[in-house]
Design an enzyme around this catalytic site. Structure first.
Site, PDB file in Angstrom:
ATOM      1  CG  HIS A  34      28.690 -14.049   3.520  1.00 52.06           C
ATOM      2  ND1 HIS A  34      29.460 -13.897   2.379  1.00 52.06           N
ATOM      3  CD2 HIS A  34      28.401 -12.776   3.921  1.00 52.06           C
ATOM      4  CE1 HIS A  34      29.626 -12.625   2.093  1.00 52.06           C
ATOM      5  NE2 HIS A  34      28.996 -11.907   3.027  1.00 52.06           N
ATOM      6  CB  CYS A  48      30.164  -9.527   4.895  1.00 53.19           C
ATOM      7  SG  CYS A  48      28.476  -9.044   5.304  1.00 53.19           S
TER       8      CYS A  48
END
Length: 481
Positions: free
Chosen positions: A407, A423
């Protein structure tokens, strides 16, 4: 050059004589014809390796070469004697059998026939081209109609074996070869790949090879401006076709059949296999689908660097070099599905097809908190926080059924560092391009090492505008930012 002609004729008569191939390659190399020399050395195989790496006396090579030349010269002279005898017989027939001249033929016909026969007898026999049918000459500056493009490793693009592979693969009558740099096991799909050569098939199975590598061919290549411009356009088109092809494969893997229309790939979330479409995708959807439906190969037939084809791509590489599918439908260059590879050691994320890296981005990670293994992109979400400047940025791609995702970020200074909770963080421009390029269902492999440090991000980005129907207002994402 005369030695080259006789040796060419000899290897045609004795194609299994590896020593003859080696000696012919040495002649070409001495005359500055590097492309032809490389092809001959490939044919020589282990003989080339043995003689180049050992200190074989030059006298021994000359003695063997003289023997081959003597055999070929004797064969050549025998052929000339035979043809001259035929000429003498023909002239005798013209003198003693005048009635054999067909009705309506003028008096000069007999002389013309004799002249032709005499020319055929006295002319030296020009050996046929190398087994590839390729000879290097100055090609015209403007490409012929129906020009096709392909790309290969720079170490393969100038080799005779690469030309042979192109011809075996059914390349078009005119093919331009672009050169990709090699980095370890990878080939790099850089913006504006340089033109390495063109191969134009002429009559009788022959081909004309023109190198555009001034240093490699020791020649003055033609101006390549127009071809380079077309090559850049071809590269951009192949990226779009790679995205469309990969989306079709992912859809078929999930749904059991190919998408019936482009709209099936661009539905509202969660049916947004593609982040968006381009005019080229709309134009080519039917033909690309037909190739997939006909059972066209999903994996590349050979390494674009030419490892499986003795230096040839041809980079059928992540892609297939100017190959055609069933019914004459042309395959996209990248026939391997797009894959994402994340290198925790170098903080890199690459988009690959086969052995070709199409993009290589700098990313932020979480060190040991970022898991290793193989995942699949499931949710593809625009504005996962409900806005484009939240902690997950303007795009998010969930990794399988987990709390990890690729992301954007509201902490751009963390890119290249291990500051996330696990992440994979990307800059806004990078994550939006990645979101547009990789379809839902794309495989993601995370490990330590394996990718080059060199970034591979073009100035002219892939179209990345996403429709507004790819948000998910019904879910709050709790990824480990």
């Amino acid at each position: 050059m005369k030695n080259s002609q006789h040796l060419k004729a000899y290897v045609q008569m004795h194609p299994d004589n590896k020593m003859a191939w080696y000696l012919l390659g040495k002649e070409y190399y001495k005359n500055g014809q590097q492309g032809k020399a490389n092809y001959c050395f490939n044919q020589a195989g282990e003989v080339y390796e043995a003689f180049e790496r050992s200190k074989v006396p030059a006298d021994m090579l000359r003695e063997y070469e003289d023997g081959l030349l003597k055999v070929e010269h004797e064969r050549h002279q025998a052929g000339l004697r035979k043809r001259r005898l035929l000429v003498a017989l023909a002239l005798t027939l013209l003198v003693f059998l005048p009635s054999a001249v067909p009705a309506g033929t003028d008096a000069g016909s007999g002389a013309a026939l004799a002249s032709l026969l005499s020319e055929a007898a006295d002319a030296s026999v020009e050996p046929a081209a190398d087994k590839t049918g390729a000879e290097q000459v100055n090609a015209p500056e403007e490409p012929e109609p129906g020009l096709a493009f392909t790309a290969m490793g720079s170490d393969a693009a100038a080799s005779g074996a690469a030309i042979a592979q192109l011809l075996r693969d059914g390349a078009r009558s005119a093919t331009a070869i672009l050169a990709m740099e090699r980095s370890g096991k990878w080939l790099l799909w850089k913006e504006k790949l340089p033109l390495a050569a063109t191969v134009v098939q002429s009559g009788k199975g022959r081909a004309v090879y023109q190198s555009y590598d001034k240093a490699g061919c020791r020649c003055e290549p033609p101006e390549a401006g127009a071809l380079q411009q077309q090559a850049g356009q071809w590269q951009r088109q192949q990226e779009q076709l790679a995205v469309l092809w990969s989306a079709m494969l992912a859809y078929r893997s999930s749904e059991g059949s190919l998408p019936p229309s482009l709209a099936a790939l661009t539905g509202a979330f969660p049916g947004n296999w593609l982040g968006g479409t381009t005019p080229l995708m709309k134009e080519k959807f039917a033909s690309v689908r037909n190739v997939a439906a006909a059972g066209a190969a999903q994996q590349p037939a050979a390494d674009p660097g030419g490892k499986e084809t003795a230096s040839g791509s041809g980079e059928a590489a992540g892609g297939n070099a100017a190959a055609a599918g069933s019914g004459g439908q042309e395959l996209p260059f990248f026939t391997g599905p797009l894959t994402i590879i994340v290198d925790k050691q170098n903080h890199r994320l690459a988009v690959t097809s086969g052995s070709v890296i199409i993009r290589n981005y700098k990313v932020g990670l979480g060190g040991a908190r970022t898991p290793e293994g193989t995942f699949t992109i499931t949710d593809k979400v625009v504005n996962p926080n409900g806005r484009d400047n939240g902690e997950f940025g303007s795009r998010g791609m969930q990794l399988s059924d987990s709390n990890y995702a690729i992301h954007g970020t509201d902490e751009p200074e963390s890119i290249g560092k291990d500051e996330s909770l696990g992440c994979i963080r990307m800059s806004r421009e990078d994550v939006e391009e990645l979101f547009a390029m990789v379809p839902m269902g794309t495989k993601v492999q995370i490990s330590k090492g394996g990718l080059p440090e060199e970034l591979l991000v073009p100035a002219d980005r892939y179209p990345s505008e996403a429709p507004g129907n790819q948000t998910n207002p019904n879910k709050v994402y709790h990824w480990l930012n």
